[in-house]
Design a protein around this motif. Structure first.
Motif, PDB file in Angstrom:
ATOM      1  N   VAL A   2      -3.363  26.915  -5.557  1.00  0.00           N
ATOM      2  CA  VAL A   2      -4.718  26.673  -6.020  1.00  0.00           C
ATOM      3  C   VAL A   2      -5.420  25.751  -5.028  1.00  0.00           C
ATOM      4  O   VAL A   2      -4.868  24.750  -4.610  1.00  0.00           O
ATOM      5  N   ASP A   3      -6.643  26.058  -4.681  1.00  0.00           N
ATOM      6  CA  ASP A   3      -7.376  25.290  -3.676  1.00  0.00           C
ATOM      7  C   ASP A   3      -8.296  24.274  -4.348  1.00  0.00           C
ATOM      8  O   ASP A   3      -9.480  24.212  -4.084  1.00  0.00           O
ATOM      9  N   VAL A   4      -7.754  23.480  -5.244  1.00  0.00           N
ATOM     10  CA  VAL A   4      -8.537  22.552  -6.054  1.00  0.00           C
ATOM     11  C   VAL A   4      -9.342  21.561  -5.225  1.00  0.00           C
ATOM     12  O   VAL A   4     -10.534  21.421  -5.434  1.00  0.00           O
ATOM     13  N   PRO A   5      -8.745  20.828  -4.265  1.00  0.00           N
ATOM     14  CA  PRO A   5      -9.520  19.799  -3.579  1.00  0.00           C
ATOM     15  C   PRO A   5     -10.751  20.322  -2.840  1.00  0.00           C
ATOM     16  O   PRO A   5     -11.772  19.662  -2.816  1.00  0.00           O
ATOM     17  N   VAL A   6     -10.684  21.507  -2.263  1.00  0.00           N
ATOM     18  CA  VAL A   6     -11.832  22.038  -1.542  1.00  0.00           C
ATOM     19  C   VAL A   6     -12.909  22.469  -2.526  1.00  0.00           C
ATOM     20  O   VAL A   6     -14.092  22.302  -2.292  1.00  0.00           O
ATOM     21  N   HIS A   7     -12.532  22.984  -3.673  1.00  0.00           N
ATOM     22  CA  HIS A   7     -13.476  23.434  -4.688  1.00  0.00           C
ATOM     23  C   HIS A   7     -14.298  22.267  -5.242  1.00  0.00           C
ATOM     24  O   HIS A   7     -15.483  22.405  -5.489  1.00  0.00           O
ATOM     25  N   VAL A   8     -13.693  21.120  -5.397  1.00  0.00           N
ATOM     26  CA  VAL A   8     -14.398  19.967  -5.958  1.00  0.00           C
ATOM     27  C   VAL A   8     -15.597  19.571  -5.128  1.00  0.00           C
ATOM     28  O   VAL A   8     -16.698  19.458  -5.651  1.00  0.00           O
ATOM     29  N   PRO A   9     -15.474  19.381  -3.800  1.00  0.00           N
ATOM     30  CA  PRO A   9     -16.667  19.013  -3.044  1.00  0.00           C
ATOM     31  C   PRO A   9     -17.741  20.093  -3.084  1.00  0.00           C
ATOM     32  O   PRO A   9     -18.911  19.783  -3.098  1.00  0.00           O
ATOM     33  N   GLN A  10     -17.366  21.379  -3.140  1.00  0.00           N
ATOM     34  CA  GLN A  10     -18.362  22.437  -3.217  1.00  0.00           C
ATOM     35  C   GLN A  10     -19.179  22.274  -4.493  1.00  0.00           C
ATOM     36  O   GLN A  10     -20.391  22.374  -4.477  1.00  0.00           O
ATOM     37  N   PRO A  43       6.370   8.754 -12.461  1.00  0.00           N
ATOM     38  CA  PRO A  43       7.627   9.258 -13.006  1.00  0.00           C
ATOM     39  C   PRO A  43       7.564   9.511 -14.503  1.00  0.00           C
ATOM     40  O   PRO A  43       8.293  10.332 -15.024  1.00  0.00           O
ATOM     41  N   ALA A  44       6.674   8.830 -15.211  1.00  0.00           N
ATOM     42  CA  ALA A  44       6.573   8.998 -16.649  1.00  0.00           C
ATOM     43  C   ALA A  44       5.458   9.960 -17.033  1.00  0.00           C
ATOM     44  O   ALA A  44       5.266  10.240 -18.193  1.00  0.00           O
ATOM     45  N   ALA A  45       4.700  10.449 -16.070  1.00  0.00           N
ATOM     46  CA  ALA A  45       3.562  11.317 -16.350  1.00  0.00           C
ATOM     47  C   ALA A  45       3.906  12.770 -16.057  1.00  0.00           C
ATOM     48  O   ALA A  45       4.863  13.060 -15.350  1.00  0.00           O
ATOM     49  N   ALA A  46       3.090  13.655 -16.597  1.00  0.00           N
ATOM     50  CA  ALA A  46       3.262  15.078 -16.310  1.00  0.00           C
ATOM     51  C   ALA A  46       2.939  15.328 -14.838  1.00  0.00           C
ATOM     52  O   ALA A  46       2.099  14.643 -14.261  1.00  0.00           O
ATOM     53  N   PRO A  47       3.582  16.305 -14.224  1.00  0.00           N
ATOM     54  CA  PRO A  47       3.293  16.599 -12.815  1.00  0.00           C
ATOM     55  C   PRO A  47       1.878  17.160 -12.673  1.00  0.00           C
ATOM     56  O   PRO A  47       1.337  17.750 -13.606  1.00  0.00           O
ATOM     57  N   PRO A  48       1.271  16.997 -11.486  1.00  0.00           N
ATOM     58  CA  PRO A  48      -0.070  17.545 -11.266  1.00  0.00           C
ATOM     59  C   PRO A  48      -0.016  19.069 -11.262  1.00  0.00           C
ATOM     60  O   PRO A  48       1.052  19.660 -11.077  1.00  0.00           O
ATOM     61  N   PRO A  49      -1.155  19.723 -11.445  1.00  0.00           N
ATOM     62  CA  PRO A  49      -1.174  21.185 -11.427  1.00  0.00           C
ATOM     63  C   PRO A  49      -0.800  21.713 -10.047  1.00  0.00           C
ATOM     64  O   PRO A  49      -0.961  21.013  -9.048  1.00  0.00           O
ATOM     65  N   PRO A  50      -0.316  22.940  -9.982  1.00  0.00           N
ATOM     66  CA  PRO A  50       0.061  23.529  -8.691  1.00  0.00           C
ATOM     67  C   PRO A  50      -1.115  23.515  -7.719  1.00  0.00           C
ATOM     68  O   PRO A  50      -2.243  23.826  -8.087  1.00  0.00           O
ATOM     69  N   GLY A  51      -0.839  23.107  -6.480  1.00  0.00           N
ATOM     70  CA  GLY A  51      -1.861  23.087  -5.451  1.00  0.00           C
ATOM     71  C   GLY A  51      -2.691  21.820  -5.405  1.00  0.00           C
ATOM     72  O   GLY A  51      -3.427  21.613  -4.455  1.00  0.00           O
ATOM     73  N   ALA A  52      -2.596  20.985  -6.419  1.00  0.00           N
ATOM     74  CA  ALA A  52      -3.366  19.739  -6.420  1.00  0.00           C
ATOM     75  C   ALA A  52      -2.803  18.793  -5.373  1.00  0.00           C
ATOM     76  O   ALA A  52      -1.592  18.723  -5.177  1.00  0.00           O
ATOM     77  N   GLN A  53      -3.696  18.101  -4.717  1.00  0.00           N
ATOM     78  CA  GLN A  53      -3.285  17.116  -3.722  1.00  0.00           C
ATOM     79  C   GLN A  53      -3.487  15.730  -4.302  1.00  0.00           C
ATOM     80  O   GLN A  53      -4.346  15.535  -5.167  1.00  0.00           O
ATOM     81  N   PRO A  54      -2.748  14.745  -3.829  1.00  0.00           N
ATOM     82  CA  PRO A  54      -2.855  13.394  -4.384  1.00  0.00           C
ATOM     83  C   PRO A  54      -4.261  12.811  -4.204  1.00  0.00           C
ATOM     84  O   PRO A  54      -4.848  12.911  -3.124  1.00  0.00           O
ATOM     85  N   PRO A  55      -4.822  12.201  -5.248  1.00  0.00           N
ATOM     86  CA  PRO A  55      -6.151  11.585  -5.151  1.00  0.00           C
ATOM     87  C   PRO A  55      -6.299  10.588  -4.004  1.00  0.00           C
ATOM     88  O   PRO A  55      -7.381  10.511  -3.419  1.00  0.00           O
ATOM     89  N   PRO A  56      -5.254   9.821  -3.619  1.00  0.00           N
ATOM     90  CA  PRO A  56      -5.456   8.891  -2.504  1.00  0.00           C
ATOM     91  C   PRO A  56      -5.867   9.560  -1.197  1.00  0.00           C
ATOM     92  O   PRO A  56      -6.390   8.897  -0.310  1.00  0.00           O
ATOM     93  N   LEU A  57      -5.691  10.884  -1.081  1.00  0.00           N
ATOM     94  CA  LEU A  57      -6.139  11.568   0.138  1.00  0.00           C
ATOM     95  C   LEU A  57      -7.649  11.470   0.311  1.00  0.00           C
ATOM     96  O   LEU A  57      -8.160  11.575   1.426  1.00  0.00           O
ATOM     97  N   TRP A  58      -8.387  11.226  -0.778  1.00  0.00           N
ATOM     98  CA  TRP A  58      -9.836  11.040  -0.664  1.00  0.00           C
ATOM     99  C   TRP A  58     -10.152   9.762   0.093  1.00  0.00           C
ATOM    100  O   TRP A  58     -11.294   9.549   0.491  1.00  0.00           O
TER     101      TRP A  58
END
Length: 150
Positions: A2-10, A43-58
């Motif tokens: 999933v190309d989530v990070p690119v879709h958000v800025p669009q 470690p205690a949270a659900a994993p991110p959705p497939p294709g999601a990149q870590p928010p700190p990359l912003w």
């Protein structure tokens, strides 16, 4: 993938009129920030959705340039810091985030029935604050991104 990070800025560029400006202290990988809190709780949270990149990359200038690419003109990037003097102790930091910061609240709720995981999250948040709290002050760096639609 999933190309989530690119879709958000669009989407954000469509919503904004001419100029898009983003500032988020939770998005800078070099800073002791709210994103650090998210990493502590992962470690205690659900994993991110497939294709999601870590928010700190912003917070990574090269990553942001790649995301916007040629869809914007006059991309300006700058760093600053928010001085947070709200917490006198690491415990106050932990209690505030456990009570008021949405992602952390959700992790606590999801693990309410597991005292061991809850205690681990308590320790992780307290340790995070202890590493970055100096004289009752933390500096949370952020990346300010300003761009005009191409």
């Amino acid at each position: 993938m999933v190309d989530v990070p690119v879709h958000v800025p669009q989407q954000q560029l469509r919503v904004q009129v001419g100029v898009a400006q983003f500032a988020d202290p939770a998005r800078t990988p070099q800073a002791p920030s709210a994103s650090s809190t998210g990493r502590s709780s992962r470690p205690a949270a659900a994993p991110p959705p497939p294709g999601a990149q870590p928010p700190p990359l912003w917070g990574d200038e090269n990553h942001v340039r790649e995301l916007f690419g040629d869809r914007v003109d006059a991309l300006r990037l700058g760093r600053d810091a928010v001085v947070v003097d709200r917490f006198a102790t690491p415990g106050q930091f932990r209690d505030f985030f456990a009570t008021h910061y949405g992602p952390t609240v959700a992790v606590y709720r999801a693990n309410a029935g597991d005292p061991e995981r809850t205690a681990g999250l308590d320790r992780a948040l307290t340790d995070l604050a202890a590493r970055h709290l100096a004289g009752g002050v933390m500096r949370w760096e952020y990346l300010l991104v300003t761009a005009c639609r191409a």
